[in-house]
Design a protein around this motif. Structure first.
Motif, PDB file in Angstrom:
ATOM      1  N   UNK A   1       0.808  -1.211   0.000  1.00 26.42           N
ATOM      2  CA  UNK A   1       0.000   0.000   0.000  1.00 26.42           C
ATOM      3  C   UNK A   1       0.844   1.265   0.000  1.00 26.42           C
ATOM      4  N   UNK A   2       2.128   1.131  -0.297  1.00 24.48           N
ATOM      5  CA  UNK A   2       3.049   2.266  -0.323  1.00 24.48           C
ATOM      6  C   UNK A   2       3.322   2.619  -1.787  1.00 24.48           C
ATOM      7  N   UNK A   3       3.193   3.889  -2.115  1.00 24.14           N
ATOM      8  CA  UNK A   3       3.373   4.341  -3.492  1.00 24.14           C
ATOM      9  C   UNK A   3       4.776   4.023  -4.010  1.00 24.14           C
ATOM     10  N   UNK A   4       4.866   3.790  -5.299  1.00 30.85           N
ATOM     11  CA  UNK A   4       6.160   3.503  -5.934  1.00 30.85           C
ATOM     12  C   UNK A   4       7.170   4.614  -5.666  1.00 30.85           C
ATOM     13  N   UNK A   5       6.693   5.833  -5.722  1.00 36.41           N
ATOM     14  CA  UNK A   5       7.592   6.972  -5.484  1.00 36.41           C
ATOM     15  C   UNK A   5       8.207   6.904  -4.090  1.00 36.41           C
ATOM     16  N   UNK A   6       7.386   6.534  -3.095  1.00 33.43           N
ATOM     17  CA  UNK A   6       7.907   6.401  -1.731  1.00 33.43           C
ATOM     18  C   UNK A   6       8.887   5.237  -1.629  1.00 33.43           C
ATOM     19  N   UNK A   7       8.608   4.160  -2.326  1.00 37.90           N
ATOM     20  CA  UNK A   7       9.544   3.023  -2.308  1.00 37.90           C
ATOM     21  C   UNK A   7      10.900   3.431  -2.874  1.00 37.90           C
ATOM     22  N   UNK A   8      10.881   4.220  -3.936  1.00 40.96           N
ATOM     23  CA  UNK A   8      12.149   4.719  -4.484  1.00 40.96           C
ATOM     24  C   UNK A   8      12.854   5.622  -3.479  1.00 40.96           C
ATOM     25  N   UNK A   9      12.067   6.439  -2.772  1.00 40.48           N
ATOM     26  CA  UNK A   9      12.635   7.308  -1.738  1.00 40.48           C
ATOM     27  C   UNK A   9      13.256   6.469  -0.621  1.00 40.48           C
ATOM     28  N   UNK A  10      12.560   5.419  -0.189  1.00 37.18           N
ATOM     29  CA  UNK A  10      13.113   4.547   0.845  1.00 37.18           C
ATOM     30  C   UNK A  10      14.450   3.965   0.387  1.00 37.18           C
ATOM     31  N   UNK A  11      14.517   3.631  -0.876  1.00 40.77           N
ATOM     32  CA  UNK A  11      15.760   3.090  -1.418  1.00 40.77           C
ATOM     33  C   UNK A  11      16.858   4.151  -1.425  1.00 40.77           C
ATOM     34  N   UNK A  12      16.524   5.364  -1.831  1.00 35.58           N
ATOM     35  CA  UNK A  12      17.505   6.460  -1.821  1.00 35.58           C
ATOM     36  C   UNK A  12      18.033   6.716  -0.412  1.00 35.58           C
ATOM     37  N   UNK A  13      17.165   6.536   0.581  1.00 32.84           N
ATOM     38  CA  UNK A  13      17.540   6.778   1.970  1.00 32.84           C
ATOM     39  C   UNK A  13      18.256   5.587   2.604  1.00 32.84           C
ATOM     40  N   UNK A  14      18.420   4.505   1.868  1.00 32.87           N
ATOM     41  CA  UNK A  14      19.121   3.332   2.384  1.00 32.87           C
ATOM     42  C   UNK A  14      18.270   2.466   3.294  1.00 32.87           C
ATOM     43  N   UNK A  15      16.953   2.598   3.215  1.00 38.44           N
ATOM     44  CA  UNK A  15      16.064   1.817   4.068  1.00 38.44           C
ATOM     45  C   UNK A  15      15.747   0.456   3.460  1.00 38.44           C
ATOM     46  N   UNK A  16      15.717   0.386   2.153  1.00 40.66           N
ATOM     47  CA  UNK A  16      15.523  -0.878   1.444  1.00 40.66           C
ATOM     48  C   UNK A  16      16.516  -0.926   0.284  1.00 40.66           C
ATOM     49  N   UNK A  17      16.745  -2.121  -0.225  1.00 35.89           N
ATOM     50  CA  UNK A  17      17.646  -2.276  -1.371  1.00 35.89           C
ATOM     51  C   UNK A  17      16.956  -3.127  -2.426  1.00 35.89           C
ATOM     52  N   UNK A  18      17.300  -2.850  -3.665  1.00 32.87           N
ATOM     53  CA  UNK A  18      16.797  -3.649  -4.775  1.00 32.87           C
ATOM     54  C   UNK A  18      17.981  -4.102  -5.604  1.00 32.87           C
ATOM     55  N   UNK A  19      17.710  -5.020  -6.468  1.00 34.17           N
ATOM     56  CA  UNK A  19      18.716  -5.443  -7.433  1.00 34.17           C
ATOM     57  C   UNK A  19      18.224  -4.976  -8.793  1.00 34.17           C
ATOM     58  N   UNK A  20      19.148  -4.728  -9.680  1.00 37.39           N
ATOM     59  CA  UNK A  20      18.778  -4.324 -11.038  1.00 37.39           C
ATOM     60  C   UNK A  20      18.818  -5.544 -11.948  1.00 37.39           C
ATOM     61  N   UNK A  21      17.744  -5.738 -12.662  1.00 35.27           N
ATOM     62  CA  UNK A  21      17.689  -6.811 -13.656  1.00 35.27           C
ATOM     63  C   UNK A  21      18.447  -6.361 -14.900  1.00 35.27           C
ATOM     64  N   UNK A  22      18.661  -7.277 -15.825  1.00 33.91           N
ATOM     65  CA  UNK A  22      19.374  -6.967 -17.068  1.00 33.91           C
ATOM     66  C   UNK A  22      18.660  -5.875 -17.863  1.00 33.91           C
ATOM     67  N   UNK A  23      17.333  -5.825 -17.739  1.00 29.97           N
ATOM     68  CA  UNK A  23      16.568  -4.818 -18.465  1.00 29.97           C
ATOM     69  C   UNK A  23      16.509  -3.475 -17.740  1.00 29.97           C
ATOM     70  N   UNK A  24      17.165  -3.367 -16.575  1.00 27.72           N
ATOM     71  CA  UNK A  24      17.204  -2.122 -15.821  1.00 27.72           C
ATOM     72  C   UNK A  24      16.116  -1.977 -14.781  1.00 27.72           C
TER      73      UNK A  24
END
Length: 125
Positions: A11-34
């Motif tokens: 229930x958290x907006x994509x924009x906030x998820x990206x912000x959480x990632x920028x803040x070092x709260x969560x991490x993602x991996x990048x797929x080959x397609x980006x």
């Protein structure tokens, strides 16, 4: 999972998820397609972050205490400055006051509801 699924499940907006990632709260991996790819365990982590933000904690403090919420717990003492300790104590005090206020309001509403029910039953009889 992709960001859209994480957003839907939390229930958290994509924009906030990206912000959480920028803040070092969560991490993602990048797929080959980006595209970002998120571990399914991040659903609970995002919900924890959301709860801590709703409680009023800033992301810089959340980032430092998140390891303490993992199992097994890993507490990073070296980052606990006197200012951070004072801030956490103040936040804990503020949260306790808020919990007490919510409990008083809950009790008042429950008492009022009980009176309304008694009145409704007497009126129906």
């Amino acid at each position: 999972m992709r960001i859209g699924e994480l957003s839907e499940r939390t229930g958290v907006a994509r924009r906030l998820l990206r912000y959480y990632e920028e803040q070092g709260l969560i991490v993602s991996e990048r797929c080959a397609n980006g595209y970002r790819s998120y571990d399914v365990r991040l659903v609970d982590r995002v919900l924890q972050i959301r709860g801590l933000l709703d409680a009023g904690l800033p992301t810089r403090i959340i980032r430092q205490i998140l390891p303490c919420l993992d199992k097994p717990r890993r507490i990073v003492i070296s980052e606990a400055t006197p200012d951070m300790i004072a801030l956490l104590e103040a936040e804990l005090h503020r949260m306790n006051r808020r919990v007490e206020c919510l409990a008083r309001n809950r009790d008042a509403i429950a008492e009022y509801l009980e009176e309304v029910r008694i009145y409704a039953r007497a009126d129906a009889a």
